[in-house]
Design an enzyme around this catalytic site. Structure first.
Site, PDB file in Angstrom:
ATOM      1  CG  ASP A  98      -0.382  -0.426   2.445  1.00 51.02           C
ATOM      2  OD1 ASP A  98       0.650   0.166   2.782  1.00 51.02           O
ATOM      3  OD2 ASP A  98      -0.894  -1.347   3.113  1.00 51.02           O
TER       4      ASP A  98
ATOM      5  CE  LYS B 190      -5.853  -0.177   4.825  1.00 45.89           C
ATOM      6  NZ  LYS B 190      -5.149  -0.476   6.001  1.00 45.89           N
TER       7      LYS B 190
ATOM      8  CG  MET C 216      -2.326   7.217  11.038  1.00 46.12           C
ATOM      9  SD  MET C 216      -3.368   5.747  11.067  1.00 46.12           S
ATOM     10  CE  MET C 216      -2.794   4.922  12.547  1.00 46.12           C
TER      11      MET C 216
END
Ligand code: SAH
Length: 459
Positions: free
Chosen positions: A245, A267, A380
């Site tokens: 990804d 993603k 994140m």
């Protein structure tokens, strides 16, 4: 070919080393490791060598008589005249002779070796460039792991049994290729010999048994390809299909086997190319087709990587898998940003948290995060930066606490933006860091001023 490469059996045979210094010691060491009886001749012999019970030291200048009963001789003195004399006398008596660093005086040369006994790789450039030879050796060192010894010994143990059972040589070769490249080998390499043995027995009972698929869940680290593990690299070279990804650097994807199929499963935030359940199913399907599937993930698969979910499905389907840890973003990025995550003066503990929760809120244990003398690393977290700073201050952290955003850490695009809980949201708004970004909060961020060492080219 300038030389005949052979592996000589010197077990219990008498070999002579002329010289008593460091080089002689090294050469005698190799001979001893191969089981030779070693006679060492020199007026002065290093104590370590002289006191080795396996060595027969003779404290004297070299003479012809020292060659009696000798199978091969290595001259390692720093006196060319002595070396020459050894060479001439040995040749006259048809004894193999090597003079260190003097190819002209040699009747055999010593290769650089990669020892995974019983597996042994020897390298030589025929004296053209020993440095090049050593570099080649270094390269192979990374792709032939230490535990290949174990694999070779395992193969040796079953060699006879397989020979008896699989009589056709061509079929036998394929049998061994399947065993040594597939699940059996992986079991041996991870130390689970009982399972490997059971699998091999099963293959033997049913020779036509086709290769079973398996999955390697591999952490690719934070970006710099140099931070891959040896095992990651080896499995990258082995897999038939690669599932990766966004977070995996292109340079790393490019290092997978050239002819492997590559499947991108995306993603970016909110733009999920494949849903997690679909990825889980894809891995199962590919493995069931008999493929060796590399599931390549950024950082470490077990740290905010949903690696657990992916292998839960595999485990439920009884598909063999292994997990290879990677350097997680916190560790890699902090190192390259010059921010130690712990430090006796600033932080005794470190928390890894995620700023991205399933329902889009930042529902963290703020009291735990706001404690003094600790570092908080937020994965994140960029979208919640403002909330993060506000909540930490609300829960007791001084608003002067240093905080850093590291963009694309460990890569040539790395950028570090620093401020305090009070100032960073506005600075970030202005600077617009590019994903992926990691947030580090705590006193340790200050150390960067002294410790920054990595200076990327692009920023
Ligand atoms: N399993 C990964 C984390 C996956 S979550 C690991 O162990 O590192 C994705 C988050 O990791 C990103 O949003 C970012 O916060 C962080 N991250 C991963 N690589 C990064 C990098 N090179 N630089 C900065 N942050 C990174």
């Amino acid at each position: 070919m300038d030389f005949l490469p052979i592996f000589a059996d010197v077990k219990n045979r008498l070999c002579l080393v002329v010289g008593g210094g460091e080089v002689a010691k090294r050469k005698a060491g190799v001979l001893l490791e191969a089981g030779a009886k070693v006679r060492v001749v020199a007026p002065d012999i290093a104590a370590e060598l002289r006191n080795d019970v396996r060595v027969m030291p003779i404290l004297a200048r070299f003479e012809a008589v020292h060659l009696d009963d000798v199978m091969l001789v290595i001259a390692a003195t720093n006196d060319r005249q002595v070396n020459q004399q050894v060479s001439e006398l040995a040749r006259a008596r048809h004894i193999l002779v090597n003079v260190v660093d003097d190819p002209e005086l040699c009747s055999f040369i010593m290769p650089a070796i990669l020892d995974r006994s019983p597996l042994m790789v020897a390298f030589s450039s025929g004296g053209a460039s020993p440095v090049l030879t050593r570099m080649m050796r270094g390269k192979l060192e990374t792709v032939i792991p230490q535990n290949y010894s174990r694999l070779a010994a395992f193969a040796e143990r079953f060699r006879e049994a397989v020979k008896i059972k699989v009589t056709n040589p061509a079929k036998r070769r394929i049998f061994w290729e399947n065993a040594l490249e597939g699940v059996v080998a992986e079991k041996v390499l991870t130390g689970d010999e009982p399972s490997a043995e059971a699998m091999l027995q099963k293959m033997l009972e049913n020779e036509d048994n086709i290769q079973r698929g398996e999955v390697y869940l591999v952490g690719a680290g934070p970006g710099d390809p140099d931070l891959l593990t040896f095992r990651a690299l080896r499995l990258m070279q082995k897999a038939d299909v690669v599932v990766y990804d966004n977070l995996v650097a292109k340079a790393i994807v490019d290092m997978t086997r050239r002819d492997a199929e590559r499947i991108f499963v995306g993603k970016k935030r909110a733009d999920h190319t494949l849903r997690q359940e679909e990825i889980n199913e894809l891995l199962v399907r590919l493995a069931k087709e008999g493929k060796r599937v590399l599931r390549l993930k950024g950082g470490d698969p077990f740290i905010f990587g949903r690696g657990g979910e992916e292998i839960e499905t595999l485990a439920a389907e009884n598909i063999p898998f292994q997990v290879v840890p990677g350097i997680t973003a916190a560790s890699g990025v902090a190192s390259y940003a010059g921010i130690p995550l712990t430090h006796r003066d600033y932080a005794q503990s470190c928390l890894f948290v995620t700023g991205h929760l399933k329902d889009g809120t930042m529902n963290l244990d703020w009291d735990a995060l706001a404690r003094p003398k600790q570092t908080v690393v937020v994965y994140m977290g960029l979208h919640g930066l403002e909330t993060l700073c506000v909540e930490l201050v609300k829960h007791g952290m001084p608003d002067s606490t240093p905080i850093a955003i590291v963009q694309q850490g460990t890569t040539q695009n790395q950028r570090v933006i620093t401020g305090t809980l009070a100032t960073l949201p506005a600075i970030a708004e202005r600077e617009q860091p590019q994903a992926p970004t990691l947030i580090i909060v705590g006193g340790v961020v200050e150390l960067r001023e002294k410790l920054a060492w990595f200076h990327p080219q692009n920023t």
